[in-house]
Design a protein around this motif. Sequence first.
Motif, PDB file in Angstrom:
ATOM      1  N   PHE A  13      -7.176  13.029  21.221  1.00  0.00           N
ATOM      2  CA  PHE A  13      -6.971  11.683  20.713  1.00  0.00           C
ATOM      3  C   PHE A  13      -8.257  11.168  20.101  1.00  0.00           C
ATOM      4  CE2 PHE A  13      -4.303  12.123  24.477  1.00  0.00           C
ATOM      5  CZ  PHE A  13      -3.067  11.850  23.944  1.00  0.00           C
ATOM      6  N   THR A  54      -9.703   7.554  18.212  1.00  0.00           N
ATOM      7  CA  THR A  54      -9.294   6.172  18.003  1.00  0.00           C
ATOM      8  C   THR A  54     -10.202   5.489  17.005  1.00  0.00           C
ATOM      9  OG1 THR A  54     -10.700   5.354  19.765  1.00  0.00           O
ATOM     10  CG2 THR A  54      -8.468   5.996  20.373  1.00  0.00           C
ATOM     11  N   ILE A  66      -5.837   5.822  27.850  1.00  0.00           N
ATOM     12  CA  ILE A  66      -5.621   5.846  26.396  1.00  0.00           C
ATOM     13  C   ILE A  66      -5.466   4.433  25.862  1.00  0.00           C
ATOM     14  CG2 ILE A  66      -4.017   6.566  24.578  1.00  0.00           C
ATOM     15  CD1 ILE A  66      -3.413   9.039  26.458  1.00  0.00           C
ATOM     16  N   ASN A  67      -4.675   3.614  26.533  1.00  0.00           N
ATOM     17  CA  ASN A  67      -4.474   2.231  26.088  1.00  0.00           C
ATOM     18  C   ASN A  67      -5.767   1.436  26.087  1.00  0.00           C
ATOM     19  OD1 ASN A  67      -1.703   2.027  25.437  1.00  0.00           O
ATOM     20  ND2 ASN A  67      -1.177   1.956  27.597  1.00  0.00           N
ATOM     21  N   GLY A  79      -6.268   3.312  22.241  1.00  0.00           N
ATOM     22  CA  GLY A  79      -5.082   3.964  21.707  1.00  0.00           C
ATOM     23  C   GLY A  79      -3.814   3.136  21.777  1.00  0.00           C
ATOM     24  N   GLU A 106      -1.871   2.789  18.614  1.00  0.00           N
ATOM     25  CA  GLU A 106      -1.533   4.027  17.922  1.00  0.00           C
ATOM     26  C   GLU A 106      -0.258   4.678  18.442  1.00  0.00           C
ATOM     27  OE1 GLU A 106      -4.666   6.716  17.156  1.00  0.00           O
ATOM     28  OE2 GLU A 106      -6.154   5.124  17.060  1.00  0.00           O
ATOM     29  N   TYR A 107       0.254   4.213  19.572  1.00  0.00           N
ATOM     30  CA  TYR A 107       1.429   4.812  20.185  1.00  0.00           C
ATOM     31  C   TYR A 107       2.399   3.725  20.609  1.00  0.00           C
ATOM     32  CZ  TYR A 107      -1.703   8.786  20.460  1.00  0.00           C
ATOM     33  OH  TYR A 107      -2.574   9.789  20.140  1.00  0.00           O
ATOM     34  N   SER A 163     -14.907   5.593  20.007  1.00  0.00           N
ATOM     35  CA  SER A 163     -14.010   6.710  19.770  1.00  0.00           C
ATOM     36  C   SER A 163     -13.902   7.511  21.044  1.00  0.00           C
ATOM     37  CB  SER A 163     -14.575   7.519  18.606  1.00  0.00           C
ATOM     38  OG  SER A 163     -14.428   8.861  18.713  1.00  0.00           O
ATOM     39  N   SER A 177     -11.747  11.166  22.927  1.00  0.00           N
ATOM     40  CA  SER A 177     -10.810  12.279  22.917  1.00  0.00           C
ATOM     41  C   SER A 177     -10.687  12.772  24.340  1.00  0.00           C
ATOM     42  CB  SER A 177     -11.326  13.438  22.056  1.00  0.00           C
ATOM     43  OG  SER A 177     -11.447  13.068  20.715  1.00  0.00           O
TER      44      SER A 177
END
Length: 136
Positions: A12, A14, A46-47, A51, A54-55, A122, A124
């Motif tokens: 991932f 961002t 992720i949130n 992210g 993005e989802y 950012s 991942s």
Amino acid sequence: MFRILASIILCFSTFPAAADEVFPTYADYETFVDTKMKNREFSNVINRLGGADEYTPQQMEILQGQLRDLVPYYLSHTDVAKRVELQNGFAQEMRVYWNDKNSYVFVYTVLHEREDGLVVLSFSLNTNATPILEKF
């Protein structure tokens, strides 16, 4: 096969985090990420790290399920495997989470320490170290 699939699914990146995603301190960021990752609350990580936009909620639920399938046991250990201090408050960091069942998750972040707190620019995450190490 799982490792190949994991590297595709789990990578991932961002965009810059929104202002409300600023952590007050590095310790707050570290506590949040370590707690959530160890408990396999991947969608929360992720949130919060950027992210969320993005989802869809449905995609996030699928990702959470896929990640839990790949990492079926709680992650009991964590450490910073690599950190590169850049200039003007910027840093790159690779955190590693693992358990005694040989499950590993690698988290890469670009961080910016500002006067108002720490921003994750950012990130991942991956079950394979190679794509994360290539970012350094």
